[in-house]
Write a protein that holds these residues in place. Structure first.
Motif, PDB file in Angstrom:
ATOM      1  N   GLN A  82     -28.383  37.264   2.603  1.00 26.05           N
ATOM      2  CA  GLN A  82     -27.426  37.674   1.586  1.00 26.05           C
ATOM      3  C   GLN A  82     -27.367  36.680   0.432  1.00 26.05           C
ATOM      4  O   GLN A  82     -26.923  37.011  -0.655  1.00 26.05           O
ATOM      5  N   GLU A  83     -27.770  35.451   0.686  1.00 23.70           N
ATOM      6  CA  GLU A  83     -27.696  34.437  -0.352  1.00 23.70           C
ATOM      7  C   GLU A  83     -28.760  34.681  -1.427  1.00 23.70           C
ATOM      8  O   GLU A  83     -29.870  35.081  -1.139  1.00 23.70           O
ATOM      9  N   GLN A  84     -28.378  34.445  -2.640  1.00 22.94           N
ATOM     10  CA  GLN A  84     -29.299  34.638  -3.753  1.00 22.94           C
ATOM     11  C   GLN A  84     -29.999  33.323  -4.061  1.00 22.94           C
ATOM     12  O   GLN A  84     -29.402  32.255  -3.991  1.00 22.94           O
ATOM     13  N   THR A  85     -31.275  33.417  -4.378  1.00 25.91           N
ATOM     14  CA  THR A  85     -32.012  32.216  -4.766  1.00 25.91           C
ATOM     15  C   THR A  85     -31.369  31.606  -6.004  1.00 25.91           C
ATOM     16  O   THR A  85     -31.128  32.310  -6.989  1.00 25.91           O
ATOM     17  N   PHE A 140     -23.376  41.834  -1.034  1.00 26.42           N
ATOM     18  CA  PHE A 140     -23.250  41.910  -2.483  1.00 26.42           C
ATOM     19  C   PHE A 140     -23.363  40.523  -3.099  1.00 26.42           C
ATOM     20  O   PHE A 140     -22.693  39.585  -2.684  1.00 26.42           O
ATOM     21  N   ASN A 141     -24.208  40.386  -4.128  1.00 25.15           N
ATOM     22  CA  ASN A 141     -24.447  39.093  -4.768  1.00 25.15           C
ATOM     23  C   ASN A 141     -23.976  39.031  -6.212  1.00 25.15           C
ATOM     24  O   ASN A 141     -24.198  38.028  -6.896  1.00 25.15           O
ATOM     25  N   GLY A 142     -23.357  40.085  -6.695  1.00 28.39           N
ATOM     26  CA  GLY A 142     -22.883  40.092  -8.074  1.00 28.39           C
ATOM     27  C   GLY A 142     -21.503  39.469  -8.196  1.00 28.39           C
ATOM     28  O   GLY A 142     -21.070  38.696  -7.347  1.00 28.39           O
ATOM     29  N   PHE A 143     -20.792  39.825  -9.273  1.00 26.76           N
ATOM     30  CA  PHE A 143     -19.470  39.236  -9.473  1.00 26.76           C
ATOM     31  C   PHE A 143     -18.392  40.313  -9.391  1.00 26.76           C
ATOM     32  O   PHE A 143     -18.640  41.499  -9.591  1.00 26.76           O
ATOM     33  N   VAL A 144     -17.176  39.861  -9.082  1.00 28.06           N
ATOM     34  CA  VAL A 144     -16.036  40.746  -8.887  1.00 28.06           C
ATOM     35  C   VAL A 144     -15.010  40.469  -9.973  1.00 28.06           C
ATOM     36  O   VAL A 144     -14.612  39.322 -10.189  1.00 28.06           O
ATOM     37  N   GLU A 185     -15.055  23.643  -5.721  1.00 28.12           N
ATOM     38  CA  GLU A 185     -16.231  24.374  -5.240  1.00 28.12           C
ATOM     39  C   GLU A 185     -15.996  25.881  -5.305  1.00 28.12           C
ATOM     40  O   GLU A 185     -16.902  26.648  -5.668  1.00 28.12           O
ATOM     41  N   GLU A 186     -14.786  26.330  -4.954  1.00 30.24           N
ATOM     42  CA  GLU A 186     -14.481  27.759  -5.026  1.00 30.24           C
ATOM     43  C   GLU A 186     -14.539  28.245  -6.475  1.00 30.24           C
ATOM     44  O   GLU A 186     -15.037  29.350  -6.752  1.00 30.24           O
ATOM     45  N   ILE A 187     -14.055  27.438  -7.394  1.00 28.65           N
ATOM     46  CA  ILE A 187     -14.122  27.788  -8.815  1.00 28.65           C
ATOM     47  C   ILE A 187     -15.574  27.796  -9.287  1.00 28.65           C
ATOM     48  O   ILE A 187     -16.005  28.694 -10.022  1.00 28.65           O
ATOM     49  N   THR A 188     -16.347  26.817  -8.843  1.00 33.44           N
ATOM     50  CA  THR A 188     -17.762  26.736  -9.218  1.00 33.44           C
ATOM     51  C   THR A 188     -18.526  27.961  -8.731  1.00 33.44           C
ATOM     52  O   THR A 188     -19.372  28.512  -9.454  1.00 33.44           O
ATOM     53  N   ASN A 189     -18.232  28.414  -7.518  1.00 27.52           N
ATOM     54  CA  ASN A 189     -18.918  29.593  -6.982  1.00 27.52           C
ATOM     55  C   ASN A 189     -18.621  30.834  -7.814  1.00 27.52           C
ATOM     56  O   ASN A 189     -19.518  31.642  -8.095  1.00 27.52           O
ATOM     57  N   LEU A 215     -22.105  33.316 -14.612  1.00 28.82           N
ATOM     58  CA  LEU A 215     -23.249  32.806 -15.379  1.00 28.82           C
ATOM     59  C   LEU A 215     -24.543  33.492 -14.961  1.00 28.82           C
ATOM     60  O   LEU A 215     -25.415  33.759 -15.805  1.00 28.82           O
ATOM     61  N   GLU A 216     -24.684  33.774 -13.677  1.00 33.03           N
ATOM     62  CA  GLU A 216     -25.889  34.474 -13.217  1.00 33.03           C
ATOM     63  C   GLU A 216     -25.988  35.857 -13.851  1.00 33.03           C
ATOM     64  O   GLU A 216     -27.086  36.314 -14.213  1.00 33.03           O
ATOM     65  N   ALA A 217     -24.853  36.531 -13.997  1.00 34.23           N
ATOM     66  CA  ALA A 217     -24.870  37.849 -14.641  1.00 34.23           C
ATOM     67  C   ALA A 217     -25.312  37.731 -16.099  1.00 34.23           C
ATOM     68  O   ALA A 217     -26.083  38.553 -16.601  1.00 34.23           O
ATOM     69  N   LYS A 218     -24.838  36.707 -16.779  1.00 34.76           N
ATOM     70  CA  LYS A 218     -25.243  36.500 -18.178  1.00 34.76           C
ATOM     71  C   LYS A 218     -26.728  36.166 -18.270  1.00 34.76           C
ATOM     72  O   LYS A 218     -27.418  36.607 -19.197  1.00 34.76           O
ATOM     73  N   TYR A 219     -27.208  35.424 -17.300  1.00 33.71           N
ATOM     74  CA  TYR A 219     -28.636  35.093 -17.262  1.00 33.71           C
ATOM     75  C   TYR A 219     -29.465  36.372 -17.064  1.00 33.71           C
ATOM     76  O   TYR A 219     -30.478  36.585 -17.744  1.00 33.71           O
TER      77      TYR A 219
END
Length: 760
Positions: free
Chosen positions: A23-26, A278-282, A337-341, A347-351
């Motif tokens: 489930q983890e994204q590279t 799911f690896n996207g954002f909520v 760390e929770e905020i960073t996640n 940021l991954e979505a923007k990338y």
């Protein structure tokens, strides 16, 4: 034996570890490098979604000081603005005037088209055409991205079985199998094969979860549902969207198991991320973080921490995360760390959108001028609208009408431009819609049209005021109801046939538009009765954003064409069907009740231990009503054509199959009428005996076919292994050996029947 017992926990641990890592994204190196440079405040800023207002809001709150917040690095995304110039200016603030130059993404509610408005989603679902629905999403993405939008708050995939709830208009109806197919078609249509392409956009599946089942059918209300019902009936379309690769998920307003969805860790982390991968954002829905205060979950700091720890990544408009998270970190309530996640996922979505490579990728004035509301797109909207209409009744085969006829066109919606687009069309332009009278004149220029309004949509000024919140949808005429009715009678008496256009105004359905009475308003009922009393043939063109209770109208000697709210080409599309240029092929995706007392009513209801022997018979000590039949007024999957179809020779490819085997189900369909036409062949399945009580029948396949008059086709539908599975009492997705009944036909009630056995 002892060695096996020792190894078993270790093996289970490895399986869990493998599943978790799957489930983890590279990690994306560019994102990780950027995260390493960011301060805590900059990370929190990325979690903030705001709107400057000016468009149609879904709450009373509008963000303040948006420009200053962007420049201060306190905004991650923006919605409620469109157009290359405005979006470029906002993007320049983010890129040029913040320390790290992190670009924004720009969202919008593009529910059924951007500028080219298609039928409401409930109407589109009635086409049962996944290619069509995918094309609607593709055109919507193309137009929206041409205007700078790159994130869409769609599709809404909530299963809805209570038509009192106004947002039934935005979804695909009552069925999880059909809803899942539509969810996947829309996600793929919006996102395409390459999110960095300038004509694709991030989709956002909503509302997670169970939003379509509010108590009493009242919007934003509590939802109370067991896990078995969730997994088997309400969750499948969300899961289908996740499997299709949807990049974002929006939470719902309701609670789930007593915890608001926006702060529900079981929902957002254990189910969505851990179980479904799911690896996207909520993102929250509009101010739903702050609304947890009213739910009784604490003050703004408490509910913001609850949401973040539950798995929420972005806060829409409440600004609770922006204003409280730093304090919560200081107090060890949440960790950096929770905020960073959460920030990482944004940021991954923007990338993935390619914004780090080119922040202005979606800002191209030339595209905006060339690609939005083109004639080709309007032509498509006209064709697709016609395919969404459902012929509910064709008394004496009045339809289609002759193009040279004398026609009385009456009703408050016959010449109402503002009600054609339907609910949730904030990016559409009502003034560009084609009215029904214009469509009749375009398609049948030789017809003599005698127009009369006949009645208001409603006469109650206070009711009209509530409906007119986004602009005038109900115009209460200065003439008296008696004068308008007399004008309609005179028009009818001077004509060969009467077309009466009645139903709901646009905002009588949709968000915050629940109704306890879902019949046609009495003002319009009087008009219908008067038209029938003239003795002329009467066609009802029925416009609504939901199933209606129409037992009186259904019994009258009238034809009924349900057209939903058809979009920008409404009048032309309706005329195409009324005059026979297109043979209607739509099928209902929601059951129509006889009255509100039958609600909820849907085709896959379970049998009871005391079932009625027939839906229409009353038997004491059986599960039925004293005053009305158990059967719906109009069943799920129903829809007539100007031609007729006959079904015969239903067969299965095997009488017995093993686990993991496919099964082909075939039937002969013949067009026995006088016109070419399309038919939706529907397959339903019943598991006769299983460990969890089964529904009476479940949709498990469908195919839309075209038959010329007199033509016969052998149609094959394939049952896959997963079609036989269900979630058992341990929430395991399993198939169990035993007998299955197979039903194939033209709707959920009119079917042929056969069966097969799943071997042990």
């Amino acid at each position: 034996m002892k060695k096996t017992k020792v190894l078993l926990p270790f093996i289970l641990f490895l399986l869990v570890l493998v599943a978790t890592r799957a489930q983890e994204q590279t990690p994306i190196p560019e994102v990780e490098e950027l995260l390493g440079k960011m301060t805590l405040q900059e990370k929190i800023g990325q979690l903030n979604l705001v709107t400057p207002g000016g468009g149609i809001a879904t709450g009373a709150v509008v963000s303040e000081n948006v420009e200053a917040k962007i420049k201060a690095g306190q905004v991650g995304a923006l919605f409620g603005i469109a157009g290359p110039e405005k979006i470029k200016k906002a993007q320049e603030y983010a890129v040029n005037e913040t320390r790290l130059g992190i670009p924004l993404f720009f969202g919008s509610d593009i529910i059924h088209g951007y500028r080219t408005t298609f039928p409401i989603p409930l109407g589109l679902s009635s086409s049962w055409d996944m290619d069509l629905i995918g094309e609607v999403a593709r055109i919507s993405a193309s137009e929206a991205t041409a205007d700078g939008i790159n994130w869409n708050f769609s599709p809404m995939v909530d299963i809805a079985r209570d038509p009192r709830w106004g947002r039934v208009a935005e979804g695909a109806g009552e069925d999880p199998y059909l809803g899942s197919a539509i969810a996947q078609a829309m996600v793929k249509g919006y996102q395409g094969a390459d999110l960095t392409a300038a004509n694709t956009m991030i989709a956002c599946v909503k509302h997670f979860a169970l939003y379509g089942a509010p108590e009493a059918g009242r919007d934003y209300n509590s939802v109370d549902m067991g896990r078995l019902k969730m997994y088997n009936q309400y969750l499948p379309p969300y899961k289908a969207a996740i499997d299709a690769g949807v990049a974002s998920v929006m939470t719902s307003f309701n609670d789930v198991d007593g915890i608001p969805a926006t702060g529900n860790k079981w929902l957002l982390t254990e189910l969505l991320r851990n179980e479904w991968g799911f690896n996207g954002f909520v993102v929250s829905d509009y101010t739903s973080v702050g609304e947890m205060i009213e739910h009784g979950m604490g003050d703004m700091q408490q509910v913001s921490a609850l949401a973040l720890k539950a798995g929420l990544d972005m806060d829409m408009v409440s600004e609770g995360l922006l204003n409280t998270l730093e304090k919560s970190v200081d107090q060890d309530i949440v960790s950096e760390e929770e905020i960073t996640n959460a920030c990482r996922r944004i940021l991954e979505a923007k990338y993935k959108l390619g914004l780090f490579e080119d922040p202005y990728r979606y800002i191209n004035p030339k595209r905006a001028k060339k690609e939005i509301l083109t004639q080709e797109n309007r032509k498509t909207a006209r064709e697709f609208a016609a395919r969404s209409f459902v012929l509910l009744k064709n008394h004496n085969e009045i339809l289609p009408l002759k193009k040279e006829a004398k026609i009385a066109l009456v009703g408050p919606l016959a010449d109402s431009r503002s009600n054609m687009l339907g609910t949730w069309s904030p990016t559409g332009k009502h003034e560009l819609a084609v009215t029904i009278i214009e469509g009749f004149r375009n398609v049948a220029p030789k017809a003599k049209i005698n127009y009369a309004k006949g009645s208001n949509i409603v006469d109650d000024k206070d009711y009209a005021k509530r409906i007119n919140v986004f602009g005038q949808r109900i115009d209460i005429d200065k003439r008296s109801p008696e004068i308008m009715l007399r004008e309609a009678i005179e028009a009818a008496e001077a004509s060969d046939v009467v077309v009466t256009v009645v139903g709901e105004a646009t905002e009588m359905s949709g968000e915050s538009s629940s109704r306890t009475d879902i019949s046609i308003p009495e003002e319009q009922k009087k008009l219908i009765r008067a038209m029938v009393a003239t003795g002329k043939p009467v066609v009802l063109v029925l416009m609504s954003g939901r199933p209606l209770t129409i037992p009186e109208e259904f019994e009258l000697p009238v034809s009924i064409l349900q057209v939903w709210h058809p979009g920008i080409e409404a009048g032309n599309a309706i005329a195409d069907v009324v005059f026979g240029d297109y043979n209607p092929s739509g099928k209902l995706t929601s059951t129509w009740p006889r009255n509100i007392g039958q609600i909820p009513i849907y085709h896959s209801m379970k049998r009871t231990g005391r079932p009625s022997s027939t839906p229409d018979a009353y038997e004491k000590f059986k599960s039925n009503y004293l005053d009305v039949s158990n059967a719906p007024l109009i069943p799920f999957g129903f829809g007539l054509s100007y031609t007729k179809f006959a079904y015969s020779d239903l067969k299965v490819s095997k009488n017995e199959i093993g686990f993991g085997e496919d099964l082909d189900v075939s039937v002969t369909v013949k067009n026995t009428g006088d016109m070419d036409g399309e038919e939706v062949v529907q397959l339903y399945l019943r598991d006769v005996v299983r460990s969890v009580t089964p529904p009476g029948k479940q949709l498990k396949g469908f195919k839309k076919i075209f038959l010329k008059k007199g033509e016969t086709k052998r149609v094959t539908l394939t049952l896959r292994p997963d079609d036989l599975k269900f979630y058992n009492s341990s929430l395991e997705f399993v198939a169990e050996p035993g007998d299955f009944e197979v039903f194939v036909g033209t709707n959920s009630e009119k079917t042929l029947k056969t069966g097969f056995t799943l071997k042990k």
